[in-house]
Write an enzyme that holds these catalytic residues in place. Structure first.
Site, PDB file in Angstrom:
ATOM      1  N   SER A  23      -4.014   1.783  -0.477  1.00 33.02           N
ATOM      2  CA  SER A  23      -3.845   2.607   0.720  1.00 33.02           C
ATOM      3  C   SER A  23      -5.101   3.401   1.060  1.00 33.02           C
ATOM      4  O   SER A  23      -5.841   3.829   0.171  1.00 33.02           O
ATOM      5  CB  SER A  23      -2.686   3.577   0.491  1.00 33.02           C
ATOM      6  OG  SER A  23      -2.649   4.567   1.491  1.00 33.02           O
ATOM      7  N   THR A  42      -2.391  -0.793   9.360  1.00 32.35           N
ATOM      8  CA  THR A  42      -1.012  -0.371   9.613  1.00 32.35           C
ATOM      9  C   THR A  42      -0.919   0.224  10.999  1.00 32.35           C
ATOM     10  O   THR A  42      -1.663   1.149  11.325  1.00 32.35           O
ATOM     11  CB  THR A  42      -0.580   0.670   8.572  1.00 32.35           C
ATOM     12  OG1 THR A  42      -0.727   0.100   7.277  1.00 32.35           O
ATOM     13  CG2 THR A  42       0.864   1.088   8.791  1.00 32.35           C
ATOM     14  N   HIS A  70       7.767  -0.124   7.864  1.00 34.67           N
ATOM     15  CA  HIS A  70       7.277   0.964   7.014  1.00 34.67           C
ATOM     16  C   HIS A  70       8.384   1.465   6.093  1.00 34.67           C
ATOM     17  O   HIS A  70       8.502   2.670   5.844  1.00 34.67           O
ATOM     18  CB  HIS A  70       6.730   2.111   7.880  1.00 34.67           C
ATOM     19  CG  HIS A  70       5.503   2.774   7.293  1.00 34.67           C
ATOM     20  ND1 HIS A  70       4.255   2.672   7.834  1.00 34.67           N
ATOM     21  CD2 HIS A  70       5.331   3.525   6.184  1.00 34.67           C
ATOM     22  CE1 HIS A  70       3.375   3.346   7.111  1.00 34.67           C
ATOM     23  NE2 HIS A  70       4.009   3.860   6.091  1.00 34.67           N
ATOM     24  N   TYR A  93      -5.717   3.114   7.593  1.00 37.59           N
ATOM     25  CA  TYR A  93      -5.224   3.965   8.685  1.00 37.59           C
ATOM     26  C   TYR A  93      -6.432   4.376   9.498  1.00 37.59           C
ATOM     27  O   TYR A  93      -7.359   4.995   8.958  1.00 37.59           O
ATOM     28  CB  TYR A  93      -4.563   5.235   8.148  1.00 37.59           C
ATOM     29  CG  TYR A  93      -3.160   5.080   7.631  1.00 37.59           C
ATOM     30  CD1 TYR A  93      -2.151   4.579   8.450  1.00 37.59           C
ATOM     31  CD2 TYR A  93      -2.830   5.473   6.341  1.00 37.59           C
ATOM     32  CE1 TYR A  93      -0.846   4.452   7.975  1.00 37.59           C
ATOM     33  CE2 TYR A  93      -1.528   5.361   5.871  1.00 37.59           C
ATOM     34  CZ  TYR A  93      -0.544   4.838   6.690  1.00 37.59           C
ATOM     35  OH  TYR A  93       0.731   4.731   6.227  1.00 37.59           O
ATOM     36  N   PRO A 148       0.848  -1.197   0.000  1.00 34.81           N
ATOM     37  CA  PRO A 148       0.000   0.000   0.000  1.00 34.81           C
ATOM     38  C   PRO A 148       0.881   1.243   0.000  1.00 34.81           C
ATOM     39  O   PRO A 148       1.630   1.464   0.937  1.00 34.81           O
ATOM     40  CB  PRO A 148      -0.781  -0.119   1.306  1.00 34.81           C
ATOM     41  CG  PRO A 148       0.053  -0.995   2.185  1.00 34.81           C
ATOM     42  CD  PRO A 148       0.794  -1.922   1.275  1.00 34.81           C
ATOM     43  N   ARG A 196      14.505  -5.302  -3.118  1.00 31.70           N
ATOM     44  CA  ARG A 196      14.924  -4.556  -4.304  1.00 31.70           C
ATOM     45  C   ARG A 196      15.231  -5.495  -5.482  1.00 31.70           C
ATOM     46  O   ARG A 196      15.670  -5.047  -6.540  1.00 31.70           O
ATOM     47  CB  ARG A 196      16.179  -3.725  -4.006  1.00 31.70           C
ATOM     48  CG  ARG A 196      16.008  -2.607  -2.982  1.00 31.70           C
ATOM     49  CD  ARG A 196      15.104  -1.488  -3.469  1.00 31.70           C
ATOM     50  NE  ARG A 196      15.040  -0.390  -2.497  1.00 31.70           N
ATOM     51  CZ  ARG A 196      14.213  -0.349  -1.446  1.00 31.70           C
ATOM     52  NH1 ARG A 196      13.358  -1.337  -1.223  1.00 31.70           N
ATOM     53  NH2 ARG A 196      14.216   0.689  -0.635  1.00 31.70           N
ATOM     54  N   ARG A 211       8.548   1.083  -2.544  1.00 35.80           N
ATOM     55  CA  ARG A 211       9.130   2.187  -3.327  1.00 35.80           C
ATOM     56  C   ARG A 211       9.308   1.823  -4.800  1.00 35.80           C
ATOM     57  O   ARG A 211       9.036   2.640  -5.690  1.00 35.80           O
ATOM     58  CB  ARG A 211      10.478   2.594  -2.738  1.00 35.80           C
ATOM     59  CG  ARG A 211      10.361   3.410  -1.452  1.00 35.80           C
ATOM     60  CD  ARG A 211      11.742   3.862  -0.986  1.00 35.80           C
ATOM     61  NE  ARG A 211      11.684   4.632   0.244  1.00 35.80           N
ATOM     62  CZ  ARG A 211      11.633   4.104   1.467  1.00 35.80           C
ATOM     63  NH1 ARG A 211      11.622   2.768   1.607  1.00 35.80           N
ATOM     64  NH2 ARG A 211      11.588   4.873   2.538  1.00 35.80           N
ATOM     65  N   LYS A 258      -0.116  -4.901   9.890  1.00 31.88           N
ATOM     66  CA  LYS A 258       1.164  -4.510   9.292  1.00 31.88           C
ATOM     67  C   LYS A 258       1.936  -3.635  10.264  1.00 31.88           C
ATOM     68  O   LYS A 258       1.426  -2.627  10.746  1.00 31.88           O
ATOM     69  CB  LYS A 258       0.905  -3.742   7.994  1.00 31.88           C
ATOM     70  CG  LYS A 258       2.120  -3.204   7.276  1.00 31.88           C
ATOM     71  CD  LYS A 258       1.806  -2.862   5.818  1.00 31.88           C
ATOM     72  CE  LYS A 258       3.002  -2.265   5.091  1.00 31.88           C
ATOM     73  NZ  LYS A 258       3.137  -0.832   5.309  1.00 31.88           N
ATOM     74  N   SER A 306       7.044  -5.530   8.941  1.00 32.23           N
ATOM     75  CA  SER A 306       7.377  -4.299   8.233  1.00 32.23           C
ATOM     76  C   SER A 306       7.873  -3.250   9.213  1.00 32.23           C
ATOM     77  O   SER A 306       7.437  -3.219  10.365  1.00 32.23           O
ATOM     78  CB  SER A 306       6.117  -3.758   7.527  1.00 32.23           C
ATOM     79  OG  SER A 306       6.343  -2.460   7.019  1.00 32.23           O
ATOM     80  N   ARG A 310      10.389   4.391   7.157  1.00 34.77           N
ATOM     81  CA  ARG A 310       9.745   5.713   7.191  1.00 34.77           C
ATOM     82  C   ARG A 310       9.119   6.020   8.545  1.00 34.77           C
ATOM     83  O   ARG A 310       8.585   7.114   8.741  1.00 34.77           O
ATOM     84  CB  ARG A 310       8.643   5.786   6.126  1.00 34.77           C
ATOM     85  CG  ARG A 310       9.148   5.600   4.713  1.00 34.77           C
ATOM     86  CD  ARG A 310       8.010   5.454   3.714  1.00 34.77           C
ATOM     87  NE  ARG A 310       7.435   6.714   3.317  1.00 34.77           N
ATOM     88  CZ  ARG A 310       7.881   7.479   2.326  1.00 34.77           C
ATOM     89  NH1 ARG A 310       8.922   7.083   1.626  1.00 34.77           N
ATOM     90  NH2 ARG A 310       7.304   8.612   2.031  1.00 34.77           N
ATOM     91  N   ALA A 351       0.651   5.476  -0.612  1.00 32.35           N
ATOM     92  CA  ALA A 351      -0.306   6.584  -0.697  1.00 32.35           C
ATOM     93  C   ALA A 351      -0.100   7.420  -1.952  1.00 32.35           C
ATOM     94  O   ALA A 351       0.973   7.419  -2.552  1.00 32.35           O
ATOM     95  CB  ALA A 351      -0.135   7.481   0.538  1.00 32.35           C
ATOM     96  N   ASP A 396       7.827  -7.074   4.318  1.00 34.08           N
ATOM     97  CA  ASP A 396       7.856  -5.751   3.685  1.00 34.08           C
ATOM     98  C   ASP A 396       9.097  -5.014   4.155  1.00 34.08           C
ATOM     99  O   ASP A 396       9.611  -5.295   5.237  1.00 34.08           O
ATOM    100  CB  ASP A 396       6.584  -4.993   4.123  1.00 34.08           C
ATOM    101  CG  ASP A 396       6.509  -3.578   3.588  1.00 34.08           C
ATOM    102  OD1 ASP A 396       6.101  -3.412   2.433  1.00 34.08           O
ATOM    103  OD2 ASP A 396       6.878  -2.650   4.332  1.00 34.08           O
TER     104      ASP A 396
END
Lengths: 365, 365, 365, 365
Positions: C111, C160, C258, C134, C82, C293, C313, C234, C256, C261, C84, C289
């Site tokens: 999201s 989340t 995040h 959220y 997800p 890469r 990402r 999550k 995860s 972040r 945003a 999560d």
């Protein structure tokens, strides 16, 4: 040149700024190490793995760096390592170095490949002076510098055993370094009188050629008979070989990997020091060589088992920078830093510097 | 080009200077590795974790690098690894390499993807010569190069099992590398006569396509029946798969991750070597591949269990630099460095090079 | 823009080249992480500590990446995380992403802060689609997007819990990032109708302000009553909190941080994965999560315990590069790399990818 | 200058941008560390070895950073470390710092080498204010600042014991730093009235000179008799010396290596903190100094055993950037970051911040 001292705030500044005042080829020869220079780098990096434990309450009213080596007092636990061909960087060569040693009350080990007559060098210093011997192709050839050194009054023989073969470093080769005439050995037989060795097609230049001149345990035994001077071995690290040497009755050991100039891939000597001290016992004279760049390094080597340390490359950089004054200044910087370490770790005497004063991160939490 | 040897002071200089004399796309193809090239880097970095223990007193009067592999004497424990398409960097291709192998008394493994007729390559050297086999899409197609190799007189079959799929490296793709006509395989069936594989929408090009040609244990068994030549397996690392191969009666193993060109993320082969030696026993012929860049590296691989090592990329850089002379010079540099290591670690014979001659920092204090 | 695919040889190329086609402020917002971005870096570096064990003899005739999640088959074990406000990088926003998910048979998590109506996004894909929730300041406000998502046909709710407070990253601040109007949330209450919170002088904006909206265990229990859809959590990593959630009857977990972040300093999720798998048991649905890469990374996460992974990402970089085609191409690159890993490690099915296929250097010698 | 706050997004931004607004020599003096600055670097790097464990479900309705030190409540567990000569970077010097401390409800420790009259500094803040004492050459000289500090109303005496000798850093020397007249100590005896020490040729300036002024355990005992104020010791790390101080009845300890300005090679204080907490027991007042650059660092120091932390260099950078406003802004940034850490790790109170909230990679798998 005197003014250059202003930039020389720490001993390693002489190394950092060496390319300002040295011929590139001479610098490459002195600075370079064997192979990929991994041992050269590891020798100095090893000191970063050791931390110092500060202390606040020791009494320094009687403090000093004085110590004793082979029964003789020394003003501080630092000696000038045997470095060849010092006229390469200063016209006075080893004589200037000896003057600095004398002025700053420091012991000196003079190389077989000294570029000045042993007698002249010996005369320049009243401090501890030892002779470093490279065995030559024959015993007759070996006796030439040996006899001169004994006659000059050197007090001990340091036999280097880690470089039966020494290739010029890659840096030196890339800079086309060649030893100039005026820096040639001044104390060897007048011309290469040993018979050339013949190598067959199935033989090796290294094995059947160069290695035939490598000194053996028998050579050490012969030397011990030949002279009453104490014999100190430099550059033997294997425990069983150290045992053989102890049995033979040597007077001391210098833990060294020839400053990374011999076998690349050898571990940093600092990492090998504690086990060797354990092996030879607390009272046996043990010196440390290879990697010292500061008084803090001196402190760490002493803490891990050395009685004294030898200073190699720095000596030459300082000699190149400012002759005898440079070397004396370097020795002063080293002692000042050592004293500061002693002051802040609560060690008023050299004997106080032991393993309890250094600390390993793994033991912290 | 002869003069370029002046800069080639160590084997890895051929790698360092390769971009001076090689076509960028060809260099990218040879130098590149799979994925992010982590395995490629790890292969060489692994050697830095191993230190060498110097020794002073061994007797080198009878010393030599001679050894024995599959019952045949070798002048030194180094072989030229199977590398494809060598005409890419020199018009004489594998024939020049074979000439160097012959001149410097070195074994050679010739690739299935050889760009010169096997017979011509085999004729160029009297030294040990093995044939490296990639299984083709069908047995009929596999027999084409195999029969030619047997006829040419190769003495063993090396079967590579780590690259059922091999993607061009990212470097090669970014440089638009394409194999030129003159470097194409010279010993395969004249045209791609195998039937194209059809993949349904729910199937995978990789799984139901490329992997259907991957050699199986049955293929090895078939090969063993097909020829009396000894079979050596290259690139199998999993212990249970090695056991299966031993049961099948293979004659030797080459510990390899294809120089980091197959599965990125595979551990450095040097780290896997000791356990594999333990598994196969002391007498089983075991070669090492992937990561050798110096004679010191050769020494370390032997110390950790290899009987001999294979030289891959360096071979091609030297061939590109100076043809047969380049490869012979490279081999000489490698042996000189190996001899120097042996001299300074007290190993007069290859058999003396064992785990006791290398040292791990963790054991030091 | 289609031609840009030529440079996109690996999934991470979309990240490497992102600054060629993205607005610097938008890129800073997407690429940045919390604090000093240590967790952001650690998330990817963690994968380098895991090695892959190659295998040669598995049978791939029936091989596939197919797997099952929450009882539903998936073509491959990868989902779109997800993220945003996707209209920030492409006018079609989440609808384009959904089209890619549909085309490449990939699950998608949409999201709360989606910039397109949920119904439109849901309509664009027949594949697995989950809704990420959220919690809002009040339950009434929370029901607004929740009801829309349920109505749109999402099949599960991902809650989340790691970002009750989320500061813009330093990069985003330095680039003066502000969310443009066209990327604003399209499914929340029309205006901020919750009452402003008053903070006294002795209170904290963070504690008595922002944290009052942080979801609690009660909120999860309420949600479980409110809907029959499976609830997946999550971003909860503490073992005792995971236990509380299991007791509550959640349907799955996404390990995860995040993507670095939320709380800088959190360990890389890859390092936490094995213990969490041990805690929840072998059958419990567990996704991974933060840090993926490459397809090799997917393989490693599965080997250490994940049933599937989420792509964050990279998804946005690919969307920015080439819209739906970019995302589909990215997913293809990831699956190709995963298949290659499976082929070379001897794993014909996702179930074969387990801890025995990865290897830790410490176990090697 | 107010506008510079825009770039100051994190506390360490004041350090990063310091060269924009500070005189190079003053910056060198403040930023530099002893020797090779290894301890300076290690102090901050140590924080990277500690990870944070996120938590989701704690109740923050009553949360606060409030804590208690020496029985007195503090708004947050951060104090301004004693830093000398603050007029060097701002004409208001320590008075401006005290105003910031007062405005942001922060404790302050004022240095013996304060450049403003103690009374004026003390008057500027109603918050916790302690006096840091450097023992002077004689007790009479020591009483001069001590009596003034007591009269000014400081509430505790912090005795610094790690710098009986403090050399200017190499950076400071290379920048020819000299303390300007207006930043000179404002509270010491009017002129250096202590007798000069005479050093003989065989003595050492360090040992028989500088170290004669080093405070001893007797000096601490004398001080304890001289004043009823609680005595806190800063910079003693050796366990046996800590025991001696505890026996003497000190009121608290500040774990410090003088920000890497005293003995280079000292371990990072963060690594020493857990064992010292273990030694002094859970209730003993223990502060942490040396290395804090963020609110996350504050959290980690508290988690490993500190009751509060001291901020040194950052304080001066912020004072230089923007006077009292800069220091207040710095303190706000630190508290905001600490609160964010507390929020995301589930710690509503300072007491909740303990070793269970940080995590060591080795414990993860």
């Amino acid at each position: 040149m005197e003014s250059s001292n202003k930039r020389m705030l720490t001993p390693s500044d002489y190394e950092t700024h060496a390319d300002d005042y040295m011929d590139p080829a001479a610098l490459a020869y002195i600075a370079g190490g064997a192979g990929k220079e991994k041992t050269l780098r590891d020798n100095t990096k090893a000191f970063e793995t050791i931390s110092l434990m500060p202390r606040a309450f020791a009494d320094f009213s009687q403090a000093s760096t004085q110590t004793t080596l082979l029964g003789k007092p020394m003003r501080h636990p630092t000696m000038l390592a045997p470095v060849a061909a010092q006229s390469l960087v200063n016209p006075m060569g080893e004589i200037a170095t000896a003057q600095a040693a004398n002025a700053f009350e420091t012991g000196m080990i003079v190389s077989t490949l000294c570029s000045k007559p042993f007698a002249d060098v010996a005369q320049a210093t009243d401090q501890t002076k030892w002779f470093q011997l490279y065995f030559q192709q024959t015993r007759a050839l070996t006796k030439v510098p040996l006899d001169k050194a004994i006659a000059a009054g050197f007090e001990a023989i340091v036999v280097t055993l880690d470089t039966p073969i020494q290739r010029p470093s890659k840096r030196a080769q890339l800079n086309n370094f060649a030893l100039p005439e005026h820096a040639a050995p001044a104390n060897l037989a007048p011309e290469p009188s040993a018979p050339a060795i013949e190598i067959s097609k199935d033989e090796s230049v290294i094995f059947q050629g160069l290695m035939t001149s490598a000194p053996t345990l028998d050579d050490i035994a012969w030397l011990k008979n030949y002279t009453d001077l104490p014999i100190i071995i430099k550059g033997v690290l294997a425990p069983d070989e150290i045992d053989q040497l102890l049995t033979l009755g040597i007077a001391g050991l210098i833990v060294s990997n020839h400053g990374g100039r011999a076998l690349d891939g050898t571990p940093a000597t600092l990492h090998m020091l504690p086990n060797i001290r354990k092996q030879v016992g607390e009272q046996f004279p043990l010196l440390f060589d290879s990697g010292i760049r500061s008084g803090e390094d001196v402190f760490k080597a002493l803490a891990l088992g050395a009685d004294a340390v030898c200073i190699g490359r720095l000596q030459l950089y300082a000699l190149a920078a400012n002759g005898a004054h440079g070397v004396a200044h370097l020795l002063k910087l080293l002692r000042d830093e050592l004293e500061l370490c002693m002051a802040l770790t609560g060690c008023p005497t050299i004997a106080d510097i032991n393993a309890s004063r250094v600390i390993d991160k793994d033991t912290l939490s």
